[in-house]
Design a protein around this motif. Sequence first.
Motif, short mmCIF file in Angstrom:
data_model
loop_
_atom_site.label_atom_id
_atom_site.label_comp_id
_atom_site.label_asym_id
_atom_site.label_seq_id
_atom_site.Cartn_x
_atom_site.Cartn_y
_atom_site.Cartn_z
N PRO A 77 39.20 48.33 20.12
CA PRO A 77 40.55 48.80 19.79
C PRO A 77 40.87 50.12 20.48
CG PRO A 77 39.41 48.04 17.81
CD PRO A 77 38.40 48.03 18.92
N GLY A 78 42.04 50.17 21.12
CA GLY A 78 42.47 51.38 21.81
C GLY A 78 41.84 51.60 23.16
N HIS A 79 41.06 50.64 23.65
CA HIS A 79 40.40 50.78 24.94
C HIS A 79 40.65 49.54 25.81
CE1 HIS A 79 38.17 54.44 23.86
NE2 HIS A 79 38.07 53.89 22.65
N PRO A 80 41.88 49.37 26.29
CA PRO A 80 42.18 48.21 27.14
C PRO A 80 41.45 48.30 28.46
CG PRO A 80 43.99 49.78 27.22
CD PRO A 80 43.04 50.28 26.16
N PHE A 81 41.25 47.14 29.08
CA PHE A 81 40.67 47.12 30.41
C PHE A 81 41.60 47.82 31.40
CE2 PHE A 81 38.25 43.05 29.30
CZ PHE A 81 37.04 43.70 29.21
N ARG A 82 40.98 48.51 32.35
CA ARG A 82 41.69 49.11 33.48
C ARG A 82 41.00 48.68 34.77
NH1 ARG A 82 41.91 53.00 29.38
NH2 ARG A 82 44.05 53.66 28.89
N GLU A 83 41.73 48.77 35.86
CA GLU A 83 41.18 48.36 37.14
C GLU A 83 39.98 49.21 37.54
OE1 GLU A 83 45.62 47.41 37.11
OE2 GLU A 83 44.34 49.10 36.51
N SER A 84 39.93 50.43 37.06
CA SER A 84 38.85 51.34 37.43
C SER A 84 37.57 51.10 36.63
CB SER A 84 39.30 52.80 37.22
OG SER A 84 39.72 53.01 35.87
N ASP A 85 37.62 50.24 35.62
CA ASP A 85 36.43 49.97 34.81
C ASP A 85 35.39 49.21 35.64
OD1 ASP A 85 37.65 51.11 32.61
OD2 ASP A 85 38.38 49.20 31.82
N PRO A 86 34.11 49.46 35.40
CA PRO A 86 33.08 48.68 36.09
C PRO A 86 33.21 47.19 35.73
CG PRO A 86 32.12 50.60 35.01
CD PRO A 86 33.53 50.49 34.51
N PRO A 87 33.18 46.30 36.71
CA PRO A 87 33.27 44.86 36.39
C PRO A 87 32.08 44.42 35.53
CG PRO A 87 33.65 45.26 38.73
CD PRO A 87 33.14 46.54 38.16
N ARG A 88 32.37 43.58 34.54
CA ARG A 88 31.32 43.05 33.68
C ARG A 88 31.57 41.57 33.38
NH1 ARG A 88 31.76 48.38 31.42
NH2 ARG A 88 29.81 49.54 31.71
N PRO A 89 31.65 40.74 34.41
CA PRO A 89 31.85 39.30 34.15
C PRO A 89 30.63 38.72 33.45
CG PRO A 89 31.29 39.66 36.45
CD PRO A 89 31.48 41.03 35.85
N GLU A 90 30.88 37.75 32.57
CA GLU A 90 29.80 37.19 31.77
C GLU A 90 29.53 35.71 32.05
OE1 GLU A 90 30.17 37.97 27.61
OE2 GLU A 90 30.67 40.09 27.90
N ASP A 91 30.45 35.03 32.69
CA ASP A 91 30.23 33.61 32.96
C ASP A 91 30.38 33.32 34.44
OD1 ASP A 91 32.96 33.67 33.41
OD2 ASP A 91 33.49 32.34 31.75
N GLY A 92 30.06 32.08 34.82
CA GLY A 92 30.09 31.72 36.23
C GLY A 92 31.45 31.88 36.86
N TYR A 93 32.49 31.58 36.11
CA TYR A 93 33.85 31.72 36.62
C TYR A 93 34.15 33.19 36.94
CZ TYR A 93 38.96 31.69 36.64
OH TYR A 93 40.29 31.86 36.98
N GLY A 94 33.88 34.08 35.98
CA GLY A 94 34.15 35.49 36.20
C GLY A 94 33.30 36.08 37.31
N ILE A 95 32.03 35.69 37.36
CA ILE A 95 31.15 36.17 38.43
C ILE A 95 31.66 35.75 39.80
CG2 ILE A 95 28.83 35.91 39.42
CD1 ILE A 95 27.82 35.68 36.47
N SER A 96 32.07 34.49 39.90
CA SER A 96 32.55 33.99 41.20
C SER A 96 33.85 34.69 41.62
CB SER A 96 32.74 32.47 41.17
OG SER A 96 33.80 32.09 40.30
N LYS A 97 34.71 34.98 40.66
CA LYS A 97 35.95 35.67 40.99
C LYS A 97 35.65 37.10 41.47
CE LYS A 97 39.47 32.87 40.24
NZ LYS A 97 40.52 32.59 41.25
N ARG A 98 34.70 37.77 40.82
CA ARG A 98 34.34 39.11 41.26
C ARG A 98 33.78 39.07 42.68
NH1 ARG A 98 29.53 43.34 39.52
NH2 ARG A 98 30.16 44.90 41.04
N GLU A 99 32.89 38.13 42.96
CA GLU A 99 32.30 38.05 44.29
C GLU A 99 33.36 37.76 45.35
OE1 GLU A 99 27.85 36.59 42.84
OE2 GLU A 99 29.21 35.16 43.81
N ALA A 100 34.35 36.92 44.99
CA ALA A 100 35.44 36.65 45.93
C ALA A 100 36.25 37.91 46.19
CB ALA A 100 36.33 35.54 45.39
#
Length: 309
Positions: A118-141
């Motif tokens: 609460p009160g801590h929305p994601f920002r572009e400057s946050d370190p990426p933390r993908p947890e599944d294959g979809y998110g990981i692949s999007k980060r790598e792309a």
Amino acid sequence: MILVTGATGFVGQALMRDLASRGMAYRGASRRQGTGHVVVGDMTGDTDWSAALAGTEIVIHLAARTHVLNETATDPLAAYRAVNVDATLNLARQAARAGVRQFVFLSSVKVNGERTLPGHPFRESDPPRPEDGYGISKREAEDGLLALAGETGMAVTVLRPPLVYGPGVKANFASLVRLSTTGLPLPFGAVRNERSLVYVGNLTDAIIRVLDQPAAAGQVFLVADAERPSIGALVTEIAAAAGKPARQFSVPPSWISAALKFWGRGAMAERLLGSLTVDTGKIHSLLGWTPPSSLQDGLRATLGSEPPA
């Protein structure tokens, strides 16, 4: 000329309608014959994009391997990488060689992670933390595209939306619409989470806003509606958009979570009860973008009762 990949998809169809309404020249690319688009076949690291890229100045890359509910791949991460990383970078390399000046990539908030406090929305400057294959692949792309931009000079812009909804939406949001419009009492009165989501018309407006904007080159933008409803508030808004009553009663969220986990629906518990919010201040400050449609407008359009102009 603008090339739109994933032209037959949910976002692709909405984007092309938006481009057409603004008189912007575009062509779609799809895998199959008979769609009225340039046929490129399956997206792989070896796909030939030369016909689709002829005369193209901007590529908007929407095509992707998205979430698979009943996964059958032996190695799901490899399957995601084959399409979302290898095929994407293959297209981008060919685009750069063909003289494309801007490459817009539709990524996902899942690059940031799955939940926020609460009160801590994601920002572009946050370190990426993908947890599944979809998110990981999007980060790598994303990483590969931004590196390619540095090598070639082609402007790359990345958009990360949360859940996208609108007319024709399927999967989880369609299920929530059905649940919210039954008129049955639902146990979300005590849930105080927050969820960012984005109406597809707002997303396409943001995509078009970044085109040919020097300030968008090399940037990653989070894109979402202005509102961040709780699950209970969202159910109420969906019911209202459908002209149905919203009946809710209060059950402790821990009880709801325990019940869903007992029935093997732990992931659903997180989506319904957890928070995931994003801060869209960057795209507003750099490009002056704000979502043109409210949550209520988007839901009315989704349910076919009052589409935004």
